[in-house]
Design a protein around this motif. Structure first.
Motif, PDB file in Angstrom:
ATOM      1  N   GLY A   1       0.804  -1.220   0.000  1.00 23.77           N
ATOM      2  CA  GLY A   1       0.000   0.000   0.000  1.00 23.77           C
ATOM      3  C   GLY A   1       0.835   1.267   0.000  1.00 23.77           C
ATOM      4  N   ILE A   2       1.902   1.275   0.799  1.00 19.06           N
ATOM      5  CA  ILE A   2       2.753   2.460   0.891  1.00 19.06           C
ATOM      6  C   ILE A   2       3.492   2.692  -0.422  1.00 19.06           C
ATOM      7  N   PHE A   3       3.954   1.625  -1.066  1.00 13.95           N
ATOM      8  CA  PHE A   3       4.662   1.775  -2.340  1.00 13.95           C
ATOM      9  C   PHE A   3       3.751   2.357  -3.430  1.00 13.95           C
ATOM     10  N   LYS A   4       2.449   2.087  -3.344  1.00 13.50           N
ATOM     11  CA  LYS A   4       1.520   2.690  -4.312  1.00 13.50           C
ATOM     12  C   LYS A   4       1.440   4.202  -4.094  1.00 13.50           C
ATOM     13  N   LEU A   5       1.435   4.610  -2.834  1.00 10.57           N
ATOM     14  CA  LEU A   5       1.360   6.036  -2.514  1.00 10.57           C
ATOM     15  C   LEU A   5       2.688   6.751  -2.725  1.00 10.57           C
ATOM     16  N   TYR A   6       3.788   6.060  -2.448  1.00  9.68           N
ATOM     17  CA  TYR A   6       5.122   6.648  -2.516  1.00  9.68           C
ATOM     18  C   TYR A   6       6.032   5.734  -3.342  1.00  9.68           C
ATOM     19  N   PRO A   7       5.937   5.779  -4.669  1.00  5.01           N
ATOM     20  CA  PRO A   7       6.747   4.883  -5.508  1.00  5.01           C
ATOM     21  C   PRO A   7       8.252   5.041  -5.312  1.00  5.01           C
ATOM     22  N   GLN A   8       8.698   6.213  -4.839  1.00  4.94           N
ATOM     23  CA  GLN A   8      10.125   6.391  -4.593  1.00  4.94           C
ATOM     24  C   GLN A   8      10.606   5.444  -3.495  1.00  4.94           C
ATOM     25  N   SER A   9       9.728   5.050  -2.595  1.00  7.12           N
ATOM     26  CA  SER A   9      10.112   4.106  -1.542  1.00  7.12           C
ATOM     27  C   SER A   9      10.413   2.729  -2.132  1.00  7.12           C
ATOM     28  N   GLU A  10       9.584   2.295  -3.063  1.00  2.72           N
ATOM     29  CA  GLU A  10       9.840   1.016  -3.726  1.00  2.72           C
ATOM     30  C   GLU A  10      11.141   1.085  -4.522  1.00  2.72           C
ATOM     31  N   GLN A  11      11.402   2.225  -5.146  1.00  2.00           N
ATOM     32  CA  GLN A  11      12.642   2.387  -5.908  1.00  2.00           C
ATOM     33  C   GLN A  11      13.856   2.307  -4.995  1.00  2.00           C
ATOM     34  N   ILE A  12      13.755   2.883  -3.805  1.00  2.19           N
ATOM     35  CA  ILE A  12      14.859   2.809  -2.842  1.00  2.19           C
ATOM     36  C   ILE A  12      15.126   1.358  -2.472  1.00  2.19           C
ATOM     37  N   LYS A  13      14.061   0.593  -2.221  1.00  2.00           N
ATOM     38  CA  LYS A  13      14.235  -0.823  -1.888  1.00  2.00           C
ATOM     39  C   LYS A  13      14.934  -1.549  -3.031  1.00  2.00           C
ATOM     40  N   ASN A  14      14.481  -1.320  -4.248  1.00  2.00           N
ATOM     41  CA  ASN A  14      15.107  -1.943  -5.417  1.00  2.00           C
ATOM     42  C   ASN A  14      16.574  -1.534  -5.547  1.00  2.00           C
ATOM     43  N   ASP A  15      16.867  -0.267  -5.284  1.00  6.21           N
ATOM     44  CA  ASP A  15      18.245   0.230  -5.352  1.00  6.21           C
ATOM     45  C   ASP A  15      19.130  -0.431  -4.288  1.00  6.21           C
ATOM     46  N   LEU A  16      18.568  -0.687  -3.105  1.00  4.44           N
ATOM     47  CA  LEU A  16      19.338  -1.366  -2.067  1.00  4.44           C
ATOM     48  C   LEU A  16      19.746  -2.758  -2.540  1.00  4.44           C
ATOM     49  N   TYR A  17      18.804  -3.473  -3.153  1.00  2.20           N
ATOM     50  CA  TYR A  17      19.146  -4.790  -3.693  1.00  2.20           C
ATOM     51  C   TYR A  17      20.168  -4.667  -4.823  1.00  2.20           C
ATOM     52  N   ALA A  18      19.968  -3.705  -5.708  1.00  2.00           N
ATOM     53  CA  ALA A  18      20.871  -3.533  -6.853  1.00  2.00           C
ATOM     54  C   ALA A  18      22.293  -3.187  -6.412  1.00  2.00           C
ATOM     55  N   ASN A  19      22.427  -2.636  -5.202  1.00  3.17           N
ATOM     56  CA  ASN A  19      23.742  -2.233  -4.711  1.00  3.17           C
ATOM     57  C   ASN A  19      24.359  -3.238  -3.734  1.00  3.17           C
ATOM     58  N   GLY A  20      23.802  -4.442  -3.676  1.00  5.51           N
ATOM     59  CA  GLY A  20      24.459  -5.498  -2.916  1.00  5.51           C
ATOM     60  C   GLY A  20      23.805  -5.961  -1.639  1.00  5.51           C
ATOM     61  N   CYS A  21      22.638  -5.432  -1.299  1.00  6.40           N
ATOM     62  CA  CYS A  21      21.972  -5.911  -0.084  1.00  6.40           C
ATOM     63  C   CYS A  21      21.400  -7.306  -0.318  1.00  6.40           C
ATOM     64  N   VAL A  22      21.487  -8.141   0.702  1.00  4.39           N
ATOM     65  CA  VAL A  22      20.950  -9.490   0.641  1.00  4.39           C
ATOM     66  C   VAL A  22      19.481  -9.470   1.046  1.00  4.39           C
ATOM     67  N   TYR A  23      19.107  -8.530   1.924  1.00  6.21           N
ATOM     68  CA  TYR A  23      17.710  -8.358   2.327  1.00  6.21           C
ATOM     69  C   TYR A  23      17.443  -6.865   2.476  1.00  6.21           C
ATOM     70  N   ALA A  24      16.274  -6.447   2.021  1.00  7.34           N
ATOM     71  CA  ALA A  24      15.855  -5.047   2.167  1.00  7.34           C
ATOM     72  C   ALA A  24      14.368  -5.020   2.466  1.00  7.34           C
ATOM     73  N   SER A  25      13.952  -4.014   3.220  1.00  6.15           N
ATOM     74  CA  SER A  25      12.550  -3.900   3.599  1.00  6.15           C
ATOM     75  C   SER A  25      12.264  -2.483   4.084  1.00  6.15           C
ATOM     76  N   MET A  26      10.994  -2.171   4.144  1.00  5.73           N
ATOM     77  CA  MET A  26      10.574  -0.940   4.788  1.00  5.73           C
ATOM     78  C   MET A  26      10.518  -1.234   6.284  1.00  5.73           C
ATOM     79  N   SER A  27      10.904  -0.285   7.079  1.00  7.12           N
ATOM     80  CA  SER A  27      10.895  -0.455   8.526  1.00  7.12           C
ATOM     81  C   SER A  27       9.506  -0.145   9.072  1.00  7.12           C
TER      82      SER A  27
END
Length: 183
Positions: free
Chosen positions: A127-153
Motif C-alpha cells: 500500500g505504501i509503495f503505491k502512494l510513494y513509488p520512490q520508496s519502492e525504488q529505494i528498496k530496489n536500489d538497495l538490492y541492486a547495490n548489494g543488499c541481501v535483504y531489504a525492507s521498509m521499517s
C-alpha cells in the motif's frame, strides 16, 4: 545520543517512552519487575514494551506481547535510507491488507539470512509503495547495490538493507537521510 528521524517507522518515540519509564524507575528507586515495566510501557504505545529489554523478540498482539528469539546479525552491514516523506501510522494502517504467510514469521526469521528476500514480507509495503513509488525504488536500489535483504521499517517511511559488506550508496540518495553501520 540518537538521531532517529520522526515518521521513519524506527520506534524512536516508543524507545524514548520506554527509556523514560526506566529512568523514572531508577531516579525514584521504584521496585518494578521487567514485566511490570513492560505492562506500563504497553499502555504508552503498542511497541513501547519492546524497548524495555531492547533485544530480539517476536512481537504479536498490538506489539506488546513479546517472545524472545535467537537472532544474531552481528558483523553484518546495514544501510538505512529515509526518504523526504513521513508516513503517519494512521495512513499506513489505512493502506494495509495483511496476509497470513504459509510459514510463520517465527520460523522464517530463523532461516538462513540469504532466504529472507524470498520469504519475509512487510505487509505495509504494498500500500505504501503505491502512494510513494520512490520508496519502492529505494528498496530496489538497495538490492541492486548489494543488499541481501531489504525492507521498509515498520509502517515506513525508512527503508533498510542488510549486506555482508558496506554498500556503495554515496551520492545515490541525495534527497534522503542516509546512515550506514555494522550490526
Amino acid at each position: 545520543h540518537k538521531i532517529i528521524p520522526a515518521g521513519a517507522g524506527l520506534g524512536g518515540g516508543s524507545a524514548d517512552a520506554a527509556f523514560t519509564l526506566q529512568l523514572l524507575k531508577s531516579i525514584f528507586n521504584i521496585n518494578l519487575s521487567i514485566e511490570e515495566l513492560k505492562n506500563y510501557a504497553s499502555q504508552l504505545g503498542s511497541d513501547c514494551s519492546f524497548f524495555i529489554e531492547n533485544k530480539p523478540s517476536f512481537a504479536s498482539g498490538k506489539g506488546e506481547l513479546l517472545e524472545d528469539i535467537e537472532l544474531n546479525l552481528s558483523g553484518l552491514h546495514i544501510a538505512m535510507i529515509k526518504p523526504d516523506v513521513s508516513i503517519s501510522t494512521i495512513q499506513a494502517y489505512q493502506t494495509i491488507k495483511p496476509s497470513q504467510p504459509l510459514v510463520s514469521l517465527r520460523e522464517l526469521i530463523l532461516q538462513p539470512f540469504e532466504k529472507w528476500k524470498e520469504n519475509i514480507v512487510n505487509d505495509f509495503e504494498k500500500g505504501i509503495f503505491k502512494l510513494y513509488p520512490q520508496s519502492e525504488q529505494i528498496k530496489n536500489d538497495l538490492y541492486a547495490n548489494g543488499c541481501v535483504y531489504a525492507s521498509m521499517s515498520g509502517s515506513g517511511s525508512c527503508l533498510y538493507g542488510i549486506s555482508y559488506e558496506k554498500i556503495n550508496i554515496e551520492n545515490k540518495f541525495n534527497d534522503c537521510l542516509v546512515w550506514q553501520g555494522i550490526l
